[in-house]
Write a protein that holds these residues in place. Structure first.
Motif, PDB file in Angstrom:
ATOM      1  N   MET A   1       6.792 -11.032   6.079  1.00 23.42           N
ATOM      2  CA  MET A   1       6.289 -12.409   6.896  1.00 23.42           C
ATOM      3  C   MET A   1       5.048 -12.661   6.334  1.00 23.42           C
ATOM      4  O   MET A   1       4.097 -11.842   5.981  1.00 23.42           O
ATOM      5  N   THR A   2       4.839 -13.781   6.303  1.00 18.56           N
ATOM      6  CA  THR A   2       3.500 -14.635   5.925  1.00 18.56           C
ATOM      7  C   THR A   2       2.595 -14.931   7.167  1.00 18.56           C
ATOM      8  O   THR A   2       3.072 -15.510   8.080  1.00 18.56           O
ATOM      9  N   PRO A   3       1.641 -14.359   7.378  1.00 17.30           N
ATOM     10  CA  PRO A   3       0.748 -14.409   8.661  1.00 17.30           C
ATOM     11  C   PRO A   3       0.077 -15.813   8.680  1.00 17.30           C
ATOM     12  O   PRO A   3      -0.139 -16.271   7.533  1.00 17.30           O
ATOM     13  N   SER A   4      -0.031 -16.204   9.840  1.00 16.26           N
ATOM     14  CA  SER A   4      -0.532 -17.648  10.240  1.00 16.26           C
ATOM     15  C   SER A   4      -2.002 -17.725  10.014  1.00 16.26           C
ATOM     16  O   SER A   4      -2.554 -16.479   9.659  1.00 16.26           O
ATOM     17  N   ALA A   5      -2.682 -18.544   9.971  1.00 19.82           N
ATOM     18  CA  ALA A   5      -4.094 -18.695   9.646  1.00 19.82           C
ATOM     19  C   ALA A   5      -4.874 -17.792  10.661  1.00 19.82           C
ATOM     20  O   ALA A   5      -5.740 -17.362  10.302  1.00 19.82           O
ATOM     21  N   ASP A   6      -4.333 -18.107  11.905  1.00 19.22           N
ATOM     22  CA  ASP A   6      -5.096 -17.573  12.964  1.00 19.22           C
ATOM     23  C   ASP A   6      -5.151 -16.058  12.923  1.00 19.22           C
ATOM     24  O   ASP A   6      -6.148 -15.144  13.079  1.00 19.22           O
ATOM     25  N   ILE A   7      -3.939 -15.429  12.469  1.00 19.27           N
ATOM     26  CA  ILE A   7      -3.702 -14.172  12.529  1.00 19.27           C
ATOM     27  C   ILE A   7      -4.703 -13.587  11.327  1.00 19.27           C
ATOM     28  O   ILE A   7      -5.006 -12.607  11.028  1.00 19.27           O
ATOM     29  N   ARG A   8      -4.563 -14.086  10.097  1.00 24.70           N
ATOM     30  CA  ARG A   8      -5.321 -13.889   8.862  1.00 24.70           C
ATOM     31  C   ARG A   8      -6.826 -13.863   9.218  1.00 24.70           C
ATOM     32  O   ARG A   8      -7.569 -12.778   8.879  1.00 24.70           O
ATOM     33  N   ALA A   9      -7.361 -14.671  10.031  1.00 22.43           N
ATOM     34  CA  ALA A   9      -8.835 -14.817  10.382  1.00 22.43           C
ATOM     35  C   ALA A   9      -9.010 -13.627  11.068  1.00 22.43           C
ATOM     36  O   ALA A   9      -9.878 -13.007  11.380  1.00 22.43           O
ATOM     37  N   ARG A  90     -12.987  -8.222  22.878  1.00 23.68           N
ATOM     38  CA  ARG A  90     -13.574  -9.773  23.054  1.00 23.68           C
ATOM     39  C   ARG A  90     -14.598  -9.856  21.865  1.00 23.68           C
ATOM     40  O   ARG A  90     -14.595 -11.021  21.184  1.00 23.68           O
ATOM     41  N   GLU A  91     -15.109  -8.895  21.350  1.00 21.05           N
ATOM     42  CA  GLU A  91     -16.121  -9.077  19.924  1.00 21.05           C
ATOM     43  C   GLU A  91     -15.346  -9.235  18.811  1.00 21.05           C
ATOM     44  O   GLU A  91     -15.937 -10.115  17.886  1.00 21.05           O
ATOM     45  N   VAL A  92     -14.018  -9.049  18.730  1.00 14.78           N
ATOM     46  CA  VAL A  92     -13.283  -9.401  17.381  1.00 14.78           C
ATOM     47  C   VAL A  92     -12.296 -10.680  17.782  1.00 14.78           C
ATOM     48  O   VAL A  92     -11.557 -10.860  16.843  1.00 14.78           O
ATOM     49  N   GLY A  93     -12.739 -11.196  18.906  1.00 16.75           N
ATOM     50  CA  GLY A  93     -11.772 -12.420  19.220  1.00 16.75           C
ATOM     51  C   GLY A  93     -10.378 -12.110  19.447  1.00 16.75           C
ATOM     52  O   GLY A  93      -9.494 -13.072  18.920  1.00 16.75           O
ATOM     53  N   LEU A  94     -10.034 -11.258  19.918  1.00 14.13           N
ATOM     54  CA  LEU A  94      -8.551 -10.628  20.178  1.00 14.13           C
ATOM     55  C   LEU A  94      -7.811 -11.577  21.066  1.00 14.13           C
ATOM     56  O   LEU A  94      -6.593 -12.118  20.889  1.00 14.13           O
ATOM     57  N   GLY A  95      -8.359 -12.064  21.980  1.00 13.28           N
ATOM     58  CA  GLY A  95      -7.804 -12.844  23.030  1.00 13.28           C
ATOM     59  C   GLY A  95      -7.078 -14.205  22.606  1.00 13.28           C
ATOM     60  O   GLY A  95      -6.204 -14.727  22.903  1.00 13.28           O
TER      61      GLY A  95
END
Length: 229
Positions: A1-9, A90-95
């Motif tokens: 699958m090709t990851p979305s932009a937010d997943i790549r970020a 939280r530090e890695v923006g997982l939410g």
């Protein structure tokens, strides 16, 4: 699958480029949006908890060759407890990339400590399955580095510190209650709740001695008290 932009970020923030991004997507999928064709992250959470535990145990063992088991256990619990996993999340923006059902999203699921902690463990399992133990260790040691450096101080005798704080507020000593026990007799896992007379409380879960888990619970409550000051 090709990851979305937010997943790549998110992968960039995490520091791991998934060869199988579907593993990461599953790690980010909460039960509130799961289906027969879209499994949730609970199995990965189970595995990730063990991956994190081994990495932390090894890191602590190597970092202080003179420390006793009684010193290492509270440090370990400080590093792997839910509050710490949630803080890293939280530090890695997982939410921002959690996959949640509408009701969970509307109730603030992206900020809930338990959801963040569970998903962080699931993400570590996804890295392990994607690229092996060394890759998971690299990610953990990168994001936990500051906490590893300060853990001896963070895991000081928290029970004494909490009792002194309570006394300074005119309260009786805090109480500790074993609210759950699981696992085999030779390796029990305890859930300990510590309570103050004013109703404030915190919990810690882990293996080892009950005293070491009580220390972790006291440390968790001290951290909450400090956040309010």
């Amino acid at each position: 699958m090709t990851p979305s932009a937010d997943i790549r970020a998110f992968m960039a923030r995490l520091g791991h480029d998934f060869a199988r991004p579907e593993l990461l997507v599953r790690a980010l999928t909460h039960g509130s949006i799961a289906s027969a064709t879209r499994p949730d992250n609970q199995r990965l959470e189970f595995l990730g908890d063990r991956v994190l535990g081994l990495i932390m145990a090894e890191a602590l063992f190597q970092a202080d060759t003179g420390a006793s088991e009684g010193q290492l256990a509270p440090r370990f619990n400080t590093l792997v407890r839910g509050e710490t996993c949630a803080a890293i999340a939280r530090e890695v923006g997982l939410g921002e990339v959690l996959k949640l059902g509408r009701s969970e999203m509307m109730s603030g699921g992206r900020r809930k400590e338990a959801l963040l902690a569970d998903a962080m463990e699931a993400v570590l399992a996804a890295i392990y399955l994607d690229a092996g133990f060394e890759a998971a260790r690299d990610v953990v040691l990168r994001h936990w580095a500051g906490r590893l450096d300060s853990v001896a101080e963070d895991a000081r005798d928290a029970k004494t510190a909490l009792q002194e704080w309570a006394q300074a507020q005119g309260m009786p000593p805090p109480s500790y209650e074993q609210t759950e026990r699981s696992g085999p007799d030779h390796a029990p896992v305890f859930l300990i709740t510590v309570k103050l007379a004013d109703g404030r409380e915190a919990q810690a879960r882990g293996a080892g001695t009950k005293r070491s888990i009580e220390q972790a619970a006291a440390q968790a409550l001290l951290a909450r008290l400090e956040d309010k000051t």
